[in-house]
Design a protein around this motif. Structure first.
Motif, short mmCIF file in Angstrom:
data_model
loop_
_atom_site.label_atom_id
_atom_site.label_comp_id
_atom_site.label_asym_id
_atom_site.label_seq_id
_atom_site.Cartn_x
_atom_site.Cartn_y
_atom_site.Cartn_z
N LEU A 55 0.82 -1.21 0.00
CA LEU A 55 0.00 0.00 0.00
C LEU A 55 0.86 1.26 0.00
O LEU A 55 0.58 2.23 -0.71
N LEU A 56 1.91 1.25 0.81
CA LEU A 56 2.81 2.40 0.85
C LEU A 56 3.50 2.59 -0.49
O LEU A 56 3.67 3.71 -0.96
N ASN A 57 3.90 1.49 -1.11
CA ASN A 57 4.53 1.56 -2.42
C ASN A 57 3.58 2.16 -3.45
O ASN A 57 4.01 2.80 -4.41
N SER A 58 2.27 1.98 -3.23
CA SER A 58 1.28 2.49 -4.18
C SER A 58 1.16 4.01 -4.14
O SER A 58 0.50 4.60 -4.99
N LEU A 59 1.81 4.66 -3.19
CA LEU A 59 1.83 6.13 -3.18
C LEU A 59 2.56 6.68 -4.41
O LEU A 59 2.61 7.90 -4.60
N GLN A 60 3.10 5.80 -5.20
CA GLN A 60 3.68 6.18 -6.47
C GLN A 60 2.70 6.97 -7.33
O GLN A 60 3.12 7.75 -8.20
N ILE A 61 1.40 6.79 -7.11
CA ILE A 61 0.42 7.48 -7.95
C ILE A 61 0.60 8.99 -7.88
O ILE A 61 0.40 9.69 -8.87
N PHE A 62 0.99 9.49 -6.72
CA PHE A 62 1.16 10.93 -6.58
C PHE A 62 2.44 11.40 -7.27
O PHE A 62 2.47 12.47 -7.88
N PHE A 63 3.48 10.60 -7.18
CA PHE A 63 4.71 10.92 -7.90
C PHE A 63 4.49 10.85 -9.41
O PHE A 63 4.97 11.70 -10.17
N LEU A 64 3.75 9.83 -9.86
CA LEU A 64 3.46 9.69 -11.29
C LEU A 64 2.63 10.85 -11.81
O LEU A 64 2.89 11.38 -12.89
N ALA A 65 1.61 11.24 -11.05
CA ALA A 65 0.77 12.35 -11.49
C ALA A 65 1.58 13.64 -11.57
O ALA A 65 1.42 14.43 -12.51
#
Length: 310
Positions: free
Chosen positions: A98-108
């Motif tokens: 779940l923490l790794n999924s914070l990539q969405i903010f970096f990707l955006a």
């Protein structure tokens, strides 16, 4: 055909993410350091992709810049995997993923700053909902785990590394369309080289498997989770926007959370389950696009494939 291609890319990305999440079970049960596990995963996949590239006759791109971008993608992927492994050991497969999924903010953010991907109000709202959902899922961990701080820090940083890796995959294709097996071979090489020194420093004495069973699990981890899962992800990324890619990648932590609960007997409260449902709703909202933007994107890919295969 282009519409079907976009749909198949989304489906392939989701399948790759679910398989990717299953790899957390192997990491949790094999007694090898997180950096060493990343090294072996990339080394095994590198050999497999090299053989596939030879068999299919795929060649390296002519552009040195494309090769450099692919190698850099591997470097960031290596750090992503190693830090994700360390987070798994600290807080378990579900929370770490779940923490790794914070990539969405970096990707955006990367998509907005470097690729001029404008976000609609619905997509911005979906990002906020996704952030709230992830926060709800991870809320109970600090109250019951003394290693939560280490796990959260390594998990979040791993998300940033994965976002950088995906960005360089896209830059590779933007520079010169690269066959998938060659691309994955270059990514593996970059990751293996980047992991050598950290592995020897952090995991000395805990680099090699201790039993034949562990050898088998490492082979599965390197072949299935890296070759199949990451191959699907790498194949799908160039066909989708970075923001949509990040949102679809949230299926990985949901799968990991279910695995944590059903297979590893990790207690998950109602607030965390509510966060999981909210995150899935955010994924749905993020996948919605105005029709005009969809048509422009389909037209772009149609022209791309026409130039590539004419």
């Amino acid at each position: 055909m282009v519409i079907a291609s976009s749909r198949s890319a989304s489906t392939g990305l989701v399948i790759g993410c679910v398989i990717f999440g299953l790899g957390s079970l192997i990491v949790a049960h094999v007694d090898i350091g997180g950096w060493a596990m990343a090294f072996w995963r990339l080394a095994i996949s590198g050999v497999i992709f090299a053989l596939l590239a030879i068999i299919t006759g795929q060649r390296l791109p002519r552009s040195r810049r494309a090769i450099t971008y692919a190698l850099l993608s591997g470097v960031f992927l290596g750090f992503d995997l190693a830090l994700w492994h360390e987070s798994i050991h600290a807080v378990g497969p579900g929370i770490s993923t779940l923490l790794n999924s914070l990539q969405i903010f970096f990707l955006a953010a990367i998509g907005f700053l470097y690729f001029n991907e404008r976000q609609s109000i619905v997509q911005l709202a979906s990002l906020c909902l996704a952030m709230l959902g992830v926060a709800m899922i991870g809320s109970a961990e600090f109250a019951q785990n003394t290693a939560a701080t280490l796990g959260f820090v390594t998990g979040i940083v791993s998300g940033a590394m994965l976002a950088a890796s995906m960005t360089f995959i896209r830059k590779t294709h933007d520079t010169e369309p690269t066959p998938i097996f060659v691309l994955m071979q270059l990514i593996s090489i970059g990751g293996v080289v980047a992991m050598i020194m950290p592995m020897l420093f952090f995991d000395m004495g805990n680099i090699l498997p201790n039993t034949w069973s562990e050898v088998g699990w490492i082979l599965i981890y390197g072949s299935v989770m890296q070759c199949l899962a990451w191959g699907l992800i790498a194949y799908s990324i160039p066909k989708l926007s970075l923001a949509l890619t990040g949102l679809l990648l949230l299926t990985e932590p949901i799968a990991a959370l279910i695995i944590d609960y059903s297979w590893l007997d990790k207690p998950i409260n109602n607030l965390q389950w509510s966060g999981a449902l909210l995150t899935m709703f955010a994924i749905y909202l993020g996948s919605l696009k105005p029709k005009a933007r969809v048509l422009r994107r389909y037209r772009f890919f149609a022209q791309f494939y026409k130039r590539k295969y004419k």
